[in-house]
Write an enzyme that holds these catalytic residues in place. Structure first.
Site, PDB file in Angstrom:
ATOM      1  N   GLU A 253      19.415 -46.575  79.728  1.00 47.75           N
ATOM      2  CA  GLU A 253      17.944 -46.583  79.815  1.00 47.75           C
ATOM      3  C   GLU A 253      17.583 -45.883  81.127  1.00 47.75           C
ATOM      4  O   GLU A 253      17.615 -46.495  82.191  1.00 47.75           O
ATOM      5  CB  GLU A 253      17.429 -48.030  79.833  1.00 47.75           C
ATOM      6  CG  GLU A 253      17.667 -48.785  78.558  1.00 47.75           C
ATOM      7  CD  GLU A 253      16.701 -48.385  77.448  1.00 47.75           C
ATOM      8  OE1 GLU A 253      15.787 -47.585  77.688  1.00 47.75           O
ATOM      9  OE2 GLU A 253      16.885 -48.882  76.326  1.00 47.75           O
ATOM     10  N   CYS A 287       9.240 -46.568  84.463  1.00 43.97           N
ATOM     11  CA  CYS A 287       9.975 -45.478  83.816  1.00 43.97           C
ATOM     12  C   CYS A 287       9.175 -44.824  82.695  1.00 43.97           C
ATOM     13  O   CYS A 287       9.225 -43.621  82.516  1.00 43.97           O
ATOM     14  CB  CYS A 287      11.305 -45.982  83.281  1.00 43.97           C
ATOM     15  SG  CYS A 287      11.093 -47.351  82.135  1.00 43.97           S
TER      16      CYS A 287
HETATM   17  P1  NAD Z   1      19.299 -46.164  90.360  1.00 47.15           P
HETATM   18  O1  NAD Z   1      19.878 -45.346  89.275  1.00 47.15           O
HETATM   19  O2  NAD Z   1      19.404 -45.675  91.745  1.00 47.15           O
HETATM   20  O3  NAD Z   1      19.933 -47.626  90.340  1.00 47.15           O
HETATM   21  C1  NAD Z   1      20.002 -48.418  89.162  1.00 47.15           C
HETATM   22  C2  NAD Z   1      21.084 -49.471  89.356  1.00 47.15           C
HETATM   23  O4  NAD Z   1      22.337 -48.797  89.416  1.00 47.15           O
HETATM   24  C3  NAD Z   1      20.958 -50.259  90.669  1.00 47.15           C
HETATM   25  O5  NAD Z   1      21.459 -51.570  90.464  1.00 47.15           O
HETATM   26  C4  NAD Z   1      21.883 -49.492  91.605  1.00 47.15           C
HETATM   27  O6  NAD Z   1      22.364 -50.278  92.662  1.00 47.15           O
HETATM   28  C5  NAD Z   1      22.989 -49.149  90.639  1.00 47.15           C
HETATM   29  N1  NAD Z   1      23.858 -48.053  91.048  1.00 47.15           N
HETATM   30  C6  NAD Z   1      23.580 -46.974  91.791  1.00 47.15           C
HETATM   31  N2  NAD Z   1      24.693 -46.208  91.940  1.00 47.15           N
HETATM   32  C7  NAD Z   1      25.680 -46.854  91.250  1.00 47.15           C
HETATM   33  C8  NAD Z   1      27.057 -46.598  91.016  1.00 47.15           C
HETATM   34  N3  NAD Z   1      27.669 -45.515  91.464  1.00 47.15           N
HETATM   35  N4  NAD Z   1      27.737 -47.510  90.285  1.00 47.15           N
HETATM   36  C9  NAD Z   1      27.124 -48.611  89.792  1.00 47.15           C
HETATM   37  N5  NAD Z   1      25.840 -48.890  89.971  1.00 47.15           N
HETATM   38  C10 NAD Z   1      25.137 -48.018  90.695  1.00 47.15           C
HETATM   39  O7  NAD Z   1      17.795 -46.421  89.934  1.00 47.15           O
HETATM   40  P2  NAD Z   1      16.692 -47.141  90.777  1.00 47.15           P
HETATM   41  O8  NAD Z   1      16.254 -46.207  91.854  1.00 47.15           O
HETATM   42  O9  NAD Z   1      17.141 -48.512  91.139  1.00 47.15           O
HETATM   43  O10 NAD Z   1      15.549 -47.309  89.664  1.00 47.15           O
HETATM   44  C11 NAD Z   1      14.647 -46.320  89.352  1.00 47.15           C
HETATM   45  C12 NAD Z   1      15.109 -45.551  88.127  1.00 47.15           C
HETATM   46  O11 NAD Z   1      15.300 -46.444  87.034  1.00 47.15           O
HETATM   47  C13 NAD Z   1      14.064 -44.578  87.683  1.00 47.15           C
HETATM   48  O12 NAD Z   1      14.662 -43.352  87.349  1.00 47.15           O
HETATM   49  C14 NAD Z   1      13.476 -45.244  86.439  1.00 47.15           C
HETATM   50  O13 NAD Z   1      12.894 -44.363  85.530  1.00 47.15           O
HETATM   51  C15 NAD Z   1      14.657 -45.915  85.892  1.00 47.15           C
HETATM   52  N6  NAD Z   1      14.238 -46.963  84.966  1.00 47.15           N
HETATM   53  C16 NAD Z   1      14.425 -46.767  83.635  1.00 47.15           C
HETATM   54  C17 NAD Z   1      13.991 -47.728  82.733  1.00 47.15           C
HETATM   55  C18 NAD Z   1      14.193 -47.566  81.253  1.00 47.15           C
HETATM   56  O14 NAD Z   1      14.122 -48.575  80.541  1.00 47.15           O
HETATM   57  N7  NAD Z   1      14.441 -46.375  80.732  1.00 47.15           N
HETATM   58  C19 NAD Z   1      13.392 -48.897  83.206  1.00 47.15           C
HETATM   59  C20 NAD Z   1      13.224 -49.065  84.563  1.00 47.15           C
HETATM   60  C21 NAD Z   1      13.662 -48.079  85.446  1.00 47.15           C
END
Ligand code: NAD
Length: 490
Positions: A253, A287
């Site tokens: 997602e 998102c």
């Molecule tokens: P992010 O991708 O930076 O982080 C998401 C999660 O992944 C966090 O828990 C982070 O700590 C973890 N993470 C980061 N690097 C990792 C790695 N190498 N291994 C494992 N985990 C890792 O995203 P964010 O900045 O926290 O959130 C914003 C993003 O999330 C935006 O792009 C938004 O659109 C997206 N989002 C999507 C939806 C959806 O349902 N499509 C919903 C909410 C947010």
């Protein structure tokens, strides 16, 4: 101070117990409105991750064999507890993430609705019987996929966790959640509700630490069978590669950059109000937020004027303050990103209708901002902005605007406003997105699949598809032992 106005001590939940992390590294949780440190906690240690893996591995069979009706009862109780605790949870979420209290409260209630939906849907994970010869039976059965590793972001710290724990447990899978380190209290609230509802030890676990180390550790242990991420496209690609190396199925997602097409046949003031309300919710950090506004030439100026009036009434402030209608951005990284994107748009001759200010100081505040005459290759239009900037452009031809709306690598949501059924059907068919809202900005409902295509990911959460994501199929082919067809194969 009322009892609910307390930010909790942050702990990890492993094998049925709340424990302090035992790594050498630690995390600070900051209030985005003030930069005040609201909590400091140690990260999860490698031994603790092994303990969580042992716990999900051990509990996978017993949870699979727990009757669906019992699992359903547990989910219902967790949903009830969440609702009962909504005020306290909302305060903590508002403190760590910045959103206004009423939005945080709504997030908790929507999360409870999602869990209730899963409680029902988990009882309907049917297989099928395929018609066959009289001496054979062909069956397709469903089984839980097994232990799950889930990764969730900071923008909806409660809902994104509920959307993973709810369906995983409903389908019979134990889960380890690595939630965002920046907003741990929201995730703890969901896991607490499940623990207090009676989830057996090991069935639900929650860890916070160094993200890349955790994913490497959890995915390489030959225990996890399913990975579910809600996060950015960048992290989605990293985790997809890691999952592929270990033969782990995935749901992704990821980010979005949703187009909104406003036809001239609608009530423009009303539609502008709905669009702006949705755009500035959670300071634009959603998102599926409507993000690229294509407004028909005939109603463009009136639409912009109505949005400007709406923005004039927004009260920017700390999420925890009762009269705030828009909070700060969740972290300083987002402010920097938005600052650069805004400068880039203005450099390319975008017109600033209102806002544009970034007050600076300790809080991550950005004024709600409206831009017109935007160059569609500028960052505010071409990338996921995840901030309170509303870029509006004009169009006068439907074919042209559909092409422009689809000219993006993202494909999460898209929105259409028109009174023409024929145009609505056409756009719903031609817009490249996992979800299309027609005359609505709400595409997230417990009973409907939520998910994207293209760079926005694959798979769905919510709806029957959300539970199905945690199931696998097994083909069972039975033949009567003494019949002539025995052993025939092709
Ligand atoms: P992010 O991708 O930076 O982080 C998401 C999660 O992944 C966090 O828990 C982070 O700590 C973890 N993470 C980061 N690097 C990792 C790695 N190498 N291994 C494992 N985990 C890792 O995203 P964010 O900045 O926290 O959130 C914003 C993003 O999330 C935006 O792009 C938004 O659109 C997206 N989002 C999507 C939806 C959806 O349902 N499509 C919903 C909410 C947010």
């Amino acid at each position: 101070m009322p009892a609910e106005d307390v930010y909790p001590a942050i702990e990890q939940f492993i094998d049925g117990r709340w424990v302090d992390g035992d790594a050498d590294t630690s995390e600070q949780v900051l209030d985005p409105a003030t930069a005040e440190v609201v909590a400091v906690y140690p990260h999860v240690g490698a031994g603790q991750l092994d303990h969580a893996l042992t716990a999900v591995s051990r509990s996978a069979r017993s949870w699979r064999d727990t009757p669906p009706a019992s699992r359903s009862g547990l989910l219902r109780e967790a949903a009830r507890l969440l609702r009962r605790r909504a005020d306290r949870i909302a305060f903590a979420v508002s403190r760590e993430q910045g959103k206004p209290l009423h939005e945080a409260r709504a997030e908790v209630h929507v999360s409870a609705d999602v869990i209730d939906w899963c409680a029902e849907e988990g009882r309907r994970t049917y297989g099928r019987i395929v018609p066959s010869d009289s001496d054979s039976r062909l069956m397709v059965t469903t089984e839980p996929v097994g232990p799950v590793a889930a990764f969730t972001p900071w923008n909806f710290p409660v809902l994104t966790v509920a959307r993973k724990v709810g369906p995983a447990l409903a389908a019979g899978c134990p889960i380890i959640v690595k939630a965002s380190e920046e907003t741990p209290a929201g995730a703890m609230a969901v896991v607490s509700a499940f623990a207090d509802a009676g989830a057996p030890p090991g069935v639900v676990n929650l860890v916070f630490g160094v993200p890349a180390e955790i994913s490497e550790h959890l995915l390489s242990a030959s225990v996890v069978r399913k990975l579910s991420l809600t996060g950015s496209v960048r992290v989605g690609r990293t985790l997809s590669r890691l999952a592929a190396e270990h033969d782990i199925r995935t749901t992704m997602e990821l980010g979005g950059n949703a187009p909104v097409i406003v036809e001239p046949d609608i009530d423009v003031d009303e539609v502008a109000l709905r669009c702006a309300t949705s755009k500035f919710r959670n300071a634009g950090q959603v998102c599926n937020s409507p993000s690229r506004f294509f407004v028909h030439e005939a109603v463009h100026d009136r639409f912009v004027a109505a949005v400007e009036r709406f923005v004039g009434d927004i009260r920017l402030g700390a999420g925890t303050a009762a009269d705030t209608t828009m909070g700060p951005l969740a972290n300083a990284r987002r402010v920097e990103y938005v600052r650069k994107a805004l400068a880039d748009a203005l450099d390319r001759d975008a017109q600033l209708v209102c806002g544009g200010g970034i007050p600076g100081g300790a809080g991550n505040f950005v004024e709600p901002t409206v831009l017109t005459e935007v160059d569609e290759s500028s960052t505010v239009f071409a990338e996921e902005i995840f901030g309170p900037i509303m870029p509006i452009v004009r169009y006068d031809d439907l074919d042209d605007v559909i092409t422009r709306a689809n000219a993006t690598t993202y494909g999460l949501a898209s929105f259409v406003f028109t009174e023409s059924l024929a145009k609505a059907h056409r756009m719903a068919r031609e817009l490249e997105a996992g979800m299309v809202g027609v005359n609505t900005t709400v595409v997230s409902r417990a009973e409907m699949p939520f998910g994207g295509i293209k760079a926005s990911g694959h798979g769905f959460e919510s709806g029957p598809e959300g539970v199905d994501a945690y199931l696998r199929r097994k083909a069972v082919l039975e033949h009567d032992p003494a019949s002539p067809g025995r052993g025939v194969s092709h």
